[in-house]
Design a protein around this motif. Structure first.
Motif, PDB file in Angstrom:
ATOM      1  N   ARG A  11       0.838  -1.212   0.000  1.00 19.07           N
ATOM      2  CA  ARG A  11       0.000   0.000   0.000  1.00 19.07           C
ATOM      3  C   ARG A  11       0.872   1.261   0.000  1.00 19.07           C
ATOM      4  NH1 ARG A  11      -3.752   0.140   4.927  1.00 19.07           N
ATOM      5  NH2 ARG A  11      -3.264  -2.009   5.337  1.00 19.07           N
ATOM      6  N   ASP A  12       2.141   1.123   0.423  1.00 19.01           N
ATOM      7  CA  ASP A  12       3.066   2.266   0.462  1.00 19.01           C
ATOM      8  C   ASP A  12       3.745   2.405  -0.896  1.00 19.01           C
ATOM      9  OD1 ASP A  12       2.512   2.683   3.226  1.00 19.01           O
ATOM     10  OD2 ASP A  12       3.858   1.008   3.693  1.00 19.01           O
ATOM     11  N   VAL A  13       3.191   3.256  -1.742  1.00 21.27           N
ATOM     12  CA  VAL A  13       3.688   3.416  -3.111  1.00 21.27           C
ATOM     13  C   VAL A  13       5.158   3.834  -3.089  1.00 21.27           C
ATOM     14  CG1 VAL A  13       3.412   4.694  -5.265  1.00 21.27           C
ATOM     15  CG2 VAL A  13       1.399   3.999  -3.967  1.00 21.27           C
ATOM     16  N   GLY A  14       5.958   3.164  -3.895  1.00 17.12           N
ATOM     17  CA  GLY A  14       7.383   3.467  -3.977  1.00 17.12           C
ATOM     18  C   GLY A  14       8.238   2.652  -3.023  1.00 17.12           C
ATOM     19  N   SER A  15       7.617   1.960  -2.061  1.00 21.51           N
ATOM     20  CA  SER A  15       8.380   1.148  -1.111  1.00 21.51           C
ATOM     21  C   SER A  15       8.861  -0.137  -1.780  1.00 21.51           C
ATOM     22  CB  SER A  15       7.520   0.796   0.100  1.00 21.51           C
ATOM     23  OG  SER A  15       6.469  -0.084  -0.279  1.00 21.51           O
ATOM     24  N   PHE A  16       9.777  -0.833  -1.096  1.00 23.93           N
ATOM     25  CA  PHE A  16      10.255  -2.123  -1.586  1.00 23.93           C
ATOM     26  C   PHE A  16       9.069  -3.074  -1.789  1.00 23.93           C
ATOM     27  CE2 PHE A  16      11.059  -6.511  -0.284  1.00 23.93           C
ATOM     28  CZ  PHE A  16      11.895  -6.917  -1.305  1.00 23.93           C
ATOM     29  N   ALA A  17       8.146  -3.101  -0.809  1.00 29.14           N
ATOM     30  CA  ALA A  17       6.998  -4.007  -0.900  1.00 29.14           C
ATOM     31  C   ALA A  17       6.138  -3.676  -2.114  1.00 29.14           C
ATOM     32  CB  ALA A  17       6.166  -3.916   0.379  1.00 29.14           C
ATOM     33  N   TYR A  18       5.912  -2.392  -2.351  1.00 28.46           N
ATOM     34  CA  TYR A  18       5.094  -1.973  -3.496  1.00 28.46           C
ATOM     35  C   TYR A  18       5.737  -2.425  -4.807  1.00 28.46           C
ATOM     36  CZ  TYR A  18       2.906   1.121  -6.941  1.00 28.46           C
ATOM     37  OH  TYR A  18       2.269   1.612  -8.044  1.00 28.46           O
ATOM     38  N   LEU A  19       7.036  -2.149  -4.955  1.00 25.83           N
ATOM     39  CA  LEU A  19       7.732  -2.513  -6.194  1.00 25.83           C
ATOM     40  C   LEU A  19       7.800  -4.034  -6.359  1.00 25.83           C
ATOM     41  CD1 LEU A  19      10.571   0.159  -6.077  1.00 25.83           C
ATOM     42  CD2 LEU A  19       8.539   0.156  -7.545  1.00 25.83           C
ATOM     43  N   SER A  20       7.925  -4.727  -5.244  1.00 25.78           N
ATOM     44  CA  SER A  20       7.986  -6.180  -5.297  1.00 25.78           C
ATOM     45  C   SER A  20       6.664  -6.766  -5.782  1.00 25.78           C
ATOM     46  CB  SER A  20       8.335  -6.735  -3.912  1.00 25.78           C
ATOM     47  OG  SER A  20       8.423  -8.129  -3.954  1.00 25.78           O
ATOM     48  N   VAL A  21       5.540  -6.293  -5.208  1.00 23.22           N
ATOM     49  CA  VAL A  21       4.230  -6.812  -5.606  1.00 23.22           C
ATOM     50  C   VAL A  21       3.852  -6.330  -7.004  1.00 23.22           C
ATOM     51  CG1 VAL A  21       1.756  -6.822  -5.046  1.00 23.22           C
ATOM     52  CG2 VAL A  21       3.448  -7.082  -3.222  1.00 23.22           C
ATOM     53  N   LYS A  22       4.142  -5.069  -7.292  1.00 23.76           N
ATOM     54  CA  LYS A  22       3.743  -4.492  -8.583  1.00 23.76           C
ATOM     55  C   LYS A  22       4.572  -5.032  -9.750  1.00 23.76           C
ATOM     56  CE  LYS A  22       3.554  -0.047 -11.022  1.00 23.76           C
ATOM     57  NZ  LYS A  22       4.661  -0.312 -11.934  1.00 23.76           N
ATOM     58  N   ASP A  23       5.889  -5.168  -9.556  1.00 24.65           N
ATOM     59  CA  ASP A  23       6.775  -5.520 -10.674  1.00 24.65           C
ATOM     60  C   ASP A  23       7.411  -6.899 -10.550  1.00 24.65           C
ATOM     61  OD1 ASP A  23       6.316  -2.988 -11.798  1.00 24.65           O
ATOM     62  OD2 ASP A  23       7.926  -2.093 -10.611  1.00 24.65           O
ATOM     63  N   ARG A  24       8.058  -7.157  -9.411  1.00 25.84           N
ATOM     64  CA  ARG A  24       8.859  -8.370  -9.290  1.00 25.84           C
ATOM     65  C   ARG A  24       7.995  -9.633  -9.297  1.00 25.84           C
ATOM     66  NH1 ARG A  24      10.555 -11.119  -4.809  1.00 25.84           N
ATOM     67  NH2 ARG A  24      12.371 -12.441  -5.088  1.00 25.84           N
ATOM     68  N   SER A  25       6.911  -9.644  -8.525  1.00 27.60           N
ATOM     69  CA  SER A  25       6.071 -10.850  -8.449  1.00 27.60           C
ATOM     70  C   SER A  25       5.450 -11.219  -9.792  1.00 27.60           C
ATOM     71  CB  SER A  25       5.000 -10.672  -7.371  1.00 27.60           C
ATOM     72  OG  SER A  25       5.604 -10.577  -6.102  1.00 27.60           O
ATOM     73  N   PRO A  26       4.879 -10.259 -10.541  1.00 23.88           N
ATOM     74  CA  PRO A  26       4.375 -10.630 -11.878  1.00 23.88           C
ATOM     75  C   PRO A  26       5.472 -11.158 -12.805  1.00 23.88           C
ATOM     76  CG  PRO A  26       3.443  -8.529 -11.200  1.00 23.88           C
ATOM     77  CD  PRO A  26       4.499  -8.877 -10.196  1.00 23.88           C
ATOM     78  N   GLN A  27       6.696 -10.617 -12.672  1.00 28.09           N
ATOM     79  CA  GLN A  27       7.808 -11.121 -13.486  1.00 28.09           C
ATOM     80  C   GLN A  27       8.124 -12.569 -13.129  1.00 28.09           C
ATOM     81  OE1 GLN A  27      11.003  -8.356 -12.796  1.00 28.09           O
ATOM     82  NE2 GLN A  27      10.046  -6.728 -13.989  1.00 28.09           N
TER      83      GLN A  27
END
Length: 200
Positions: A11-27
């Motif tokens: 939920r924290d846009v720009g955080s490691f968790a956000y980038l991980s869920v948004k970009d890394r996990s789909p990859q």
């Protein structure tokens, strides 16, 4: 008295968790789908048409999972009965009990990052075990093998350092022991950083 700190989540846009869920996990899911597709002929050779049907089913389940993640759908219970299914589903209920949201359902970008990360890998496993006769296929074997061989330099450095340390460890004072501990951590982290860059 203050309550526990909020869990790291996407939920924290720009955080490691956000980038991980948004970009890394789909990859990761896309790579898993690609791995299955590349082994299509192997599945056919081993299992005939049933192997091809299983490959399609596993890809369909992983594609559905990727869509759920990317569109921030509610996290759903596991359906395939396996040794840990009940524990996972109980924990999902626990996560649901912690939410104050209107629909009260854990979601990919709302729930604790560590939970959704582990849950994603468990759903990948579920997609495979729901797809016999390829239900023993290790979707990450190639990556694990690659990372193992590419980590050999750091493994050798760590072992060499520990062998030398064994000779003198009893003579070290507390500060020297701390310094040696941090050296071992640095060597280990360097190897892990290499592994993470390969997997993400």
């Amino acid at each position: 008295m203050a309550g526990p700190p909020a869990s790291l989540s996407a939920r924290d846009v720009g955080s490691f968790a956000y980038l991980s869920v948004k970009d890394r996990s789909p990859q990761i899911l896309t790579k898993a789908i690609d791995t299955l597709h590349r082994h299509k002929s192997e599945f056919f050779e081993k299992h005939g048409e049933k192997g091809l049907e299983a490959e399609k089913k596993a890809i369909s389940l992983l594609s559905k999972l990727r869509n759920e993640l990317q569109t921030d759908k509610p996290i759903v219970p596991l359906v395939e009965k396996f040794v840990d299914t009940d524990i996972w589903n109980q924990y999902l209920e626990y996560q649901q009990s912690l939410l104050n949201e209107s629909d009260g359902k854990p979601r990919w970008f709302l729930s604790p990052w560590l939970f959704v990360e582990c849950y994603m890998y468990r759903r990948i496993h579920e997609a495979i075990i729901q797809s016999p006769p390829i239900d023993d296929f290790d979707i990450f074997k190639e990556l694990k093998d690659q990372n193992f061989f590419e980590s050999q330099e750091s493994i050798i450095a760590l072992c060499t350092h520990l062998q030398e340390l064994r000779k003198t460890i009893e003579d070290l004072d507390e500060n020297q022991l701390k310094n040696e501990f941090f050296k071992v951590l640095q060597i280990s982290l360097w190897g892990n950083k290499c592994d993470l860059s390969l997997s993400g």
